[in-house]
Design a protein around this motif. Structure first.
Motif, short mmCIF file in Angstrom:
data_model
loop_
_atom_site.label_atom_id
_atom_site.label_comp_id
_atom_site.label_asym_id
_atom_site.label_seq_id
_atom_site.Cartn_x
_atom_site.Cartn_y
_atom_site.Cartn_z
N GLU A 42 -8.99 -0.56 4.79
CA GLU A 42 -7.69 -1.17 4.52
C GLU A 42 -6.90 -0.38 3.47
OE1 GLU A 42 -6.41 -3.84 6.11
OE2 GLU A 42 -8.18 -3.67 7.40
N ASN A 43 -7.51 0.66 2.93
CA ASN A 43 -6.90 1.41 1.85
C ASN A 43 -6.08 2.58 2.41
OD1 ASN A 43 -6.30 2.34 -0.72
ND2 ASN A 43 -8.20 3.50 -0.91
N GLU A 55 0.83 -1.21 0.00
CA GLU A 55 0.00 0.00 0.00
C GLU A 55 0.86 1.26 0.00
OE1 GLU A 55 -3.40 0.51 -0.21
OE2 GLU A 55 -3.26 -1.57 -0.89
N LYS A 79 2.13 1.88 -3.45
CA LYS A 79 1.06 2.42 -4.30
C LYS A 79 0.92 3.93 -4.11
CE LYS A 79 -2.13 -1.55 -4.55
NZ LYS A 79 -3.49 -1.98 -4.15
#
Length: 385
Positions: free
Chosen positions: A46-47, A13, A16
């Motif tokens: 969760e992002n 993440e 990203k």
């Protein structure tokens, strides 16, 4: 919105966010080594929406040391911008609970000064870049009294650096060789320490050679006195003949290198914003400050700070270089918003007239004791994160 520290499990993440924020390609499945770092993130479930990296540091401040949070890698996904994620990260940093540490100050190098003023950061000073033909440095005699740093003499190098850096307000204290070129043969970047006639190490320079353009590019130079400065420049002149020009990339605005240049018309001077700082703990910084020897007293109020503990009036009574700082309900001589507080307290101001031009600063009473305490400092720092 969840704010927490990142671990290696968050590497994908994190990668990203970095790729989307800075628009570059990367292997998002690579390990970002987050567990041992201080990286905090803002999550939507969760992002991961945004994150920032925090580096522990210490900065010289008028005979004391300030604990500093160096902020870098502030990034957010484009689709999550303007939703308050970055603001929540800064609030977590200033609060200190998430990192289990409360800092005196924070420093960052912004893509936009206007953007980071929203979080209380302000430009402290400017740095100077000089481009000088070697022929204009002839007053520094050539010499070979220098020792190459190769990673084995770290203690000697750091001792020299810290002695020199402590003369500048907000310069970073260093404990290891991470800011110097410890592997010159691989990096083609060299750190040399110059020795005086007594064999004492008293100046250093880190530089690279741009052979196609016949230039020496000096990333940093530190020195203890005029002899040491002339000595290290005289060592750099050993390249004269093969190279034509030396570029000093980061210098204080009042650098004494200008006094060693024979003809200033032949040089190019460029000014750059050095970086931004904000005060996280006003009371601590006021207490650590060095004050004039003569007796003085003033009261300053901080207003509009997102660090709620800073929003108070502070009475300062000083004498013999020390100040007693007390919170008070009395009237204030001066009112400062966070950006003005950072500028005045950390870097100084040249009197009442200049104070009147500062944004976020209000003078209720022209108290000269205040301006004696906060005269302009020799401010310089350049350690990036």
């Amino acid at each position: 919105m969840i704010i927490r520290k990142l671990t290696d499990a968050d590497s994908r993440e994190h990668n990203k966010v970095a790729a989307q924020a800075y628009a570059f390609s990367c292997d998002i499945n690579s390990n970002a080594n987050l567990t041992d770092s201080q990286v905090i993130g803002a999550f939507d479930g969760e992002n991961l929406m945004a994150d920032m990296c925090i580096t522990d540091a210490e900065n010289y401040f008028e005979g004391s040391l300030l604990s500093c949070a160096g902020v870098g890698g502030v990034a957010s996904k484009p689709e999550y911008r303007n939703r308050g994620a970055v603001r929540k990260l800064f609030e977590a940093l200033f609060d200190g609970e998430l990192l289990n540490k409360k800092y005196d100050i924070s420093i960052l190098y912004p893509f936009s000064e206007a953007y980071y003023r929203k979080f209380g950061y302000e430009i402290m000073s400017k740095s100077l870049e000089l481009t000088v033909p070697f022929k204009e440095l002839s007053c520094a005699p050539k010499n070979a009294d220098a020792e190459l740093f190769d990673g084995t003499n770290t203690d000697k190098l750091c001792e020299l650096y810290n002695k020199a850096a402590s003369k500048f307000n907000l310069a970073f204290r260093r404990e290891d060789n991470c800011r110097f070129s410890a592997d010159p043969y691989r990096s083609a970047k060299y750190t040399y320490m110059w020795k005086n006639s007594d064999g004492e190490v008293s100046s250093l320079a880190t530089y690279a050679v741009d052979r196609p353009n016949r230039k020496i590019i000096v990333d940093e130079i530190y020195y203890l006195d005029r002899e040491a400065l002339a000595g290290i420049i005289g060592f750099l002149r050993c390249y004269e003949g093969n190279q034509e020009t030396v570029i000093f990339k980061k210098l204080p605005l009042n650098t004494p290198i200008l006094n060693l240049i024979s003809n200033e018309k032949q040089i190019v001077q460029k000014g750059f914003n050095m970086g931004c700082a904000r005060i996280i703990d006003i009371e601590s910084v006021l207490s650590k400050k060095k004050y004039p020897d003569e007796h003085g007293q003033f009261t300053v109020r901080i207003a509009g700070d997102t660090v709620e503990a800073n929003n108070a009036a502070f009475s300062v009574e000083y004498e013999n270089g020390r100040g007693e700082v007390r919170r008070t309900n009395g009237d204030a001589d001066f009112v400062l918003e966070p950006t003005a507080a950072a500028k005045v307290i950390l870097s100084g101001v040249t009197g009442a007239d200049a104070f009147g031009y500062l944004n976020g600063a209000e003078m209720k009473n022209n108290n000269s004791d205040f301006f004696k305490a906060f005269n302009v400092k020799n401010t310089f720092f350049c350690d990036e994160f």
